[in-house]
Design an enzyme around this catalytic site. Structure first.
Site, short mmCIF file in Angstrom:
data_model
loop_
_atom_site.label_atom_id
_atom_site.label_comp_id
_atom_site.label_asym_id
_atom_site.label_seq_id
_atom_site.Cartn_x
_atom_site.Cartn_y
_atom_site.Cartn_z
CG ASN A 133 -14.49 14.18 14.02
OD1 ASN A 133 -14.88 14.84 13.05
ND2 ASN A 133 -15.63 14.16 14.82
NE ARG B 169 -11.58 20.93 35.29
CZ ARG B 169 -12.27 20.18 34.58
NH1 ARG B 169 -11.79 20.09 33.38
NH2 ARG B 169 -13.22 19.79 34.84
CG MET C 297 -14.77 13.78 25.58
SD MET C 297 -15.90 14.69 24.53
CE MET C 297 -17.48 14.97 25.62
CG ASN D 30 -13.59 21.53 19.87
OD1 ASN D 30 -13.37 20.47 20.02
ND2 ASN D 30 -14.83 22.13 20.53
CG HIS E 29 -19.53 22.06 20.24
ND1 HIS E 29 -19.20 21.70 21.36
CD2 HIS E 29 -20.84 22.58 20.24
CE1 HIS E 29 -20.46 21.71 22.08
NE2 HIS E 29 -21.36 22.39 21.26
CG LEU F 132 -16.81 24.87 27.11
CD1 LEU F 132 -15.60 24.10 27.10
CD2 LEU F 132 -17.61 24.24 28.26
N1 NHR Z 1 -11.36 24.07 26.56
C1 NHR Z 1 -11.35 25.41 26.41
N2 NHR Z 1 -10.74 26.25 27.26
N3 NHR Z 1 -12.14 25.90 25.58
C2 NHR Z 1 -12.96 25.30 24.62
O1 NHR Z 1 -13.71 25.82 23.93
C3 NHR Z 1 -12.97 23.79 24.57
C4 NHR Z 1 -11.87 23.22 25.75
C5 NHR Z 1 -11.89 21.92 25.93
C6 NHR Z 1 -12.47 20.93 25.17
C7 NHR Z 1 -14.34 20.79 23.30
C8 NHR Z 1 -15.67 20.87 23.97
C9 NHR Z 1 -16.89 20.53 23.13
O2 NHR Z 1 -16.78 20.58 21.84
C10 NHR Z 1 -13.41 21.63 24.28
C11 NHR Z 1 -13.59 23.09 24.04
C12 NHR Z 1 -15.57 18.99 27.31
C13 NHR Z 1 -16.67 19.74 27.97
C14 NHR Z 1 -16.64 19.09 29.31
O3 NHR Z 1 -17.62 19.39 30.10
C15 NHR Z 1 -17.19 20.49 27.27
C16 NHR Z 1 -17.15 20.84 26.15
C17 NHR Z 1 -16.15 20.33 25.42
C18 NHR Z 1 -15.31 19.18 26.14
N4 NHR Z 1 -15.94 18.17 29.94
C19 NHR Z 1 -15.98 17.73 31.51
C20 NHR Z 1 -14.96 18.33 32.31
O4 NHR Z 1 -15.12 18.33 33.53
C21 NHR Z 1 -15.84 16.29 31.24
C22 NHR Z 1 -17.00 15.27 30.64
C23 NHR Z 1 -16.60 13.85 30.34
O5 NHR Z 1 -15.46 13.58 30.83
O6 NHR Z 1 -17.45 13.27 30.17
O7 NHR Z 1 -13.70 18.67 31.68
O8 NHR Z 1 -17.94 19.89 23.25
C1 GAR Z 2 -18.01 14.33 17.61
O1 GAR Z 2 -19.27 14.27 17.40
C2 GAR Z 2 -17.46 15.50 18.26
O2 GAR Z 2 -18.04 16.58 17.66
C3 GAR Z 2 -17.94 15.46 19.61
O3 GAR Z 2 -17.65 13.97 20.07
C4 GAR Z 2 -17.89 13.34 18.95
C5 GAR Z 2 -16.56 12.49 19.02
O4 GAR Z 2 -16.41 11.41 17.96
N1 GAR Z 2 -16.95 16.31 20.64
C6 GAR Z 2 -17.56 16.89 21.70
O5 GAR Z 2 -18.61 16.39 22.12
C7 GAR Z 2 -16.42 17.37 22.40
N2 GAR Z 2 -16.97 17.82 23.89
P1 GAR Z 2 -14.91 10.88 17.32
O6 GAR Z 2 -14.46 10.69 18.62
O7 GAR Z 2 -15.55 9.72 16.70
O8 GAR Z 2 -14.39 12.00 16.61
#
Ligand code: NHR
Ligand code: GAR
Length: 211
Positions: free
Chosen positions: A14, A61, A86, A103, A105, A140
């Site tokens: 992306n 965090r 992530m 973001n 998603h 989130l």
């Molecule tokens: N932060 C906030 N406050 N609000 C949102 O809407 C966010 C955010 C941070 C990231 C991306 C999101 C996605 O598109 C995003 C949106 C990570 C997790 C997660 O569970 C969930 C959703 C998204 C990104 N992360 C774990 C954690 O403990 C770690 C998981 C891993 O490292 O594999 O942070 O999906």
């Molecule tokens: C994408 O599919 C994005 O939507 C998703 O991870 C992939 C990243 O690919 N995002 C999440 O799941 C955020 N939690 P990329 O690194 O090739 O853009």
């Protein structure tokens, strides 16, 4: 020229789509929480500055988000783009960059917030799946929705095939949403996004459609 900072954790496709989109903006830096993110090398090869803020080096965090926020702020971005980033961000971080974080998603929100969206979509048997670009709020995957693109779930789809079809749409939808932002066409009103002007995007099943 408007300035963008992109946050990644992984391969950065992306991010690449944004870099390739010839936006009227400078990508001032690409920042990763993961030193092994493939996207870092790709960004460097395009001459974009890269930064690693490794979350594993911080006790919690709040302290990670403070350092991450300071690094981002040093580039004075107009927009922060989460591209496969992530780490969940704290409320303090979100408030610092209020209404300037986007973001993408990999689901049609509010369906399937969080992780493993493609697996869960297949388990539920949904017929339409896709991606959502939204402004980031402390809740989130619940912020105001800018654009969504849908794909059909096909017989024989497995996680990788479905993910690939969604990803193709992500690479179209994200640059478009960013372009709208840069052109001042997005307004957040009562927690919803209003897009002004022509939103047509021929060839894709994408909404909002033109007025
Ligand atoms: N932060 C906030 N406050 N609000 C949102 O809407 C966010 C955010 C941070 C990231 C991306 C999101 C996605 O598109 C995003 C949106 C990570 C997790 C997660 O569970 C969930 C959703 C998204 C990104 N992360 C774990 C954690 O403990 C770690 C998981 C891993 O490292 O594999 O942070 O999906
Ligand atoms: C994408 O599919 C994005 O939507 C998703 O991870 C992939 C990243 O690919 N995002 C999440 O799941 C955020 N939690 P990329 O690194 O090739 O853009």
């Amino acid at each position: 020229m408007k300035r963008i900072v992109i946050l990644i954790s992984g391969r950065g496709s992306n991010m690449q789509a944004v870099l390739d989109a010839k936006l009227d903006a400078t990508v001032a830096a690409v920042i990763s929480n993961n030193p092994a993110a493939g996207g870092l090398e790709l960004a460097r090869s395009r001459g974009v500055e890269t930064v690693v803020v490794n979350h594993r080096e911080y006790p919690d965090r709040a302290s990670f988000d403070l350092v991450l926020g300071d690094r981002i702020a040093s580039y004075q971005p107009d927009l922060i783009v989460l591209a496969g980033f992530m780490r969940i961000l704290t409320q303090a971080f979100i408030e610092r960059f209020n209404d300037r974080i986007m973001n993408i998603h990999p689901s049609l929100l509010p369906a399937f917030p969080g992780m493993d969206t493609h697996r869960r979509a297949l388990e539920k048997g949904v017929r339409l799946h896709g991606c959502t670009v939204h402004f980031v709020t402390p809740f989130l995957d619940s912020g105001p929705i800018i654009i969504q693109a849908a794909v059909s779930v096909l017989p024989g789809d497995d996680e990788p095939r479905l993910a690939a079809r969604v990803l193709e749409q992500e690479h179209k939808a994200y640059p478009l949403a960013i372009r709208w932002f840069l052109n001042g066409r997005l307004a957040i009103e009562n927690g919803r996004v209003r897009v002004s002007g022509d939103c047509r995007y021929p060839g894709a099943f994408i909404a909002p459609e033109p007025a």
